[in-house]
Design a protein around this motif. Structure first.
Motif, PDB file in Angstrom:
ATOM      1  N   PHE A  17       0.662  -0.898   0.046  1.00  0.00           N
ATOM      2  CA  PHE A  17      -0.040   0.067  -0.117  1.00  0.00           C
ATOM      3  C   PHE A  17       0.738   1.229   0.010  1.00  0.00           C
ATOM      4  O   PHE A  17       0.444   2.356  -0.766  1.00  0.00           O
ATOM      5  CB  PHE A  17      -0.992   0.056   1.174  1.00  0.00           C
ATOM      6  N   ILE A  22      -4.048   0.743  -2.799  1.00  0.00           N
ATOM      7  CA  ILE A  22      -4.847  -0.581  -2.250  1.00  0.00           C
ATOM      8  C   ILE A  22      -5.108  -1.482  -3.054  1.00  0.00           C
ATOM      9  O   ILE A  22      -5.032  -2.685  -2.436  1.00  0.00           O
ATOM     10  CB  ILE A  22      -6.283   0.446  -1.492  1.00  0.00           C
ATOM     11  N   ALA A  25      -2.000  -3.799  -3.087  1.00  0.00           N
ATOM     12  CA  ALA A  25      -1.890  -4.207  -1.517  1.00  0.00           C
ATOM     13  C   ALA A  25      -2.744  -5.329  -1.590  1.00  0.00           C
ATOM     14  O   ALA A  25      -2.277  -6.172  -0.850  1.00  0.00           O
ATOM     15  CB  ALA A  25      -1.972  -2.955  -0.550  1.00  0.00           C
TER      16      ALA A  25
END
Length: 179
Positions: A17, A22, A25
């Motif tokens: 991240f 995001i 991640a």
């Protein structure tokens, strides 16, 4: 070592991240969880049920995050996992009269029945509260702050809770040394 093994996907999620975003991640956390399963299988020829549950939850919520490009799903993942753990402990106790905390720990420590019950209730409450706290953080701060909470806050609270549990249990552990 088991603790480090358990937080492996969370640490990789955090790093990915911070370096990317995001969605990367999320994919990294999914891959890390699959790697955990593979490592556990190769090393022990069995995989803990909690790891299978974690894999299922990350695949569903991570998959929805990636497919729909909506970070809300990955933010719900810890809550769902915590609440599933709380529910499993509660259902086992209420529906089957089985204290799963006792089943996991009774080979390491002997406790009075009432203490086993308190220990079980405290873990159910902890998981339920952690699930709610995750949602409060997820919906009231930035995604960056939520990711920081997921690693440092979630793991920190878990460590504090475990230390408190250990302090509570310490009075029941007999010293095996002779005087």
């Amino acid at each position: 070592m088991k603790f480090l093994f358990d937080i492996f996907p969370v640490v990789l999620f955090f790093i990915a991240f911070k370096v990317y975003d995001i969605y990367v991640a999320t994919a990294v956390a999914m891959a890390a969880t699959f790697l955990q399963i593979g490592w556990a299988w190769l090393r022990h020829r069995k995989v803990d049920n909690m790891l299978w549950v974690s894999l299922a939850v990350i695949v569903v919520f991570g998959g929805a995050t990636l497919l729909l490009q909506d970070e809300t799903f990955i933010k719900w993942k810890p809550t769902v996992l915590y609440w599933l753990f709380a529910a499993a402990l509660a259902v086992a106790a209420l529906g089957f009269r089985e204290n799963l905390i006792r089943a996991m720990m009774e080979t390491q420590v002997a406790l009075p029945e009432a203490v086993w019950g308190k220990l079980l209730a405290s873990w159910i409450a902890f998981f339920a509260l952690m699930g709610a706290l995750n949602l409060i953080v997820a919906y009231n701060v930035t995604t960056d702050a939520w990711v920081n909470f997921k690693l440092f806050g979630g793991i920190g609270l878990m460590l504090v809770f475990i230390v408190l549990q250990a302090l509570m249990l310490a009075r029941y552990i007999e010293d095996k040394k002779s005087p």
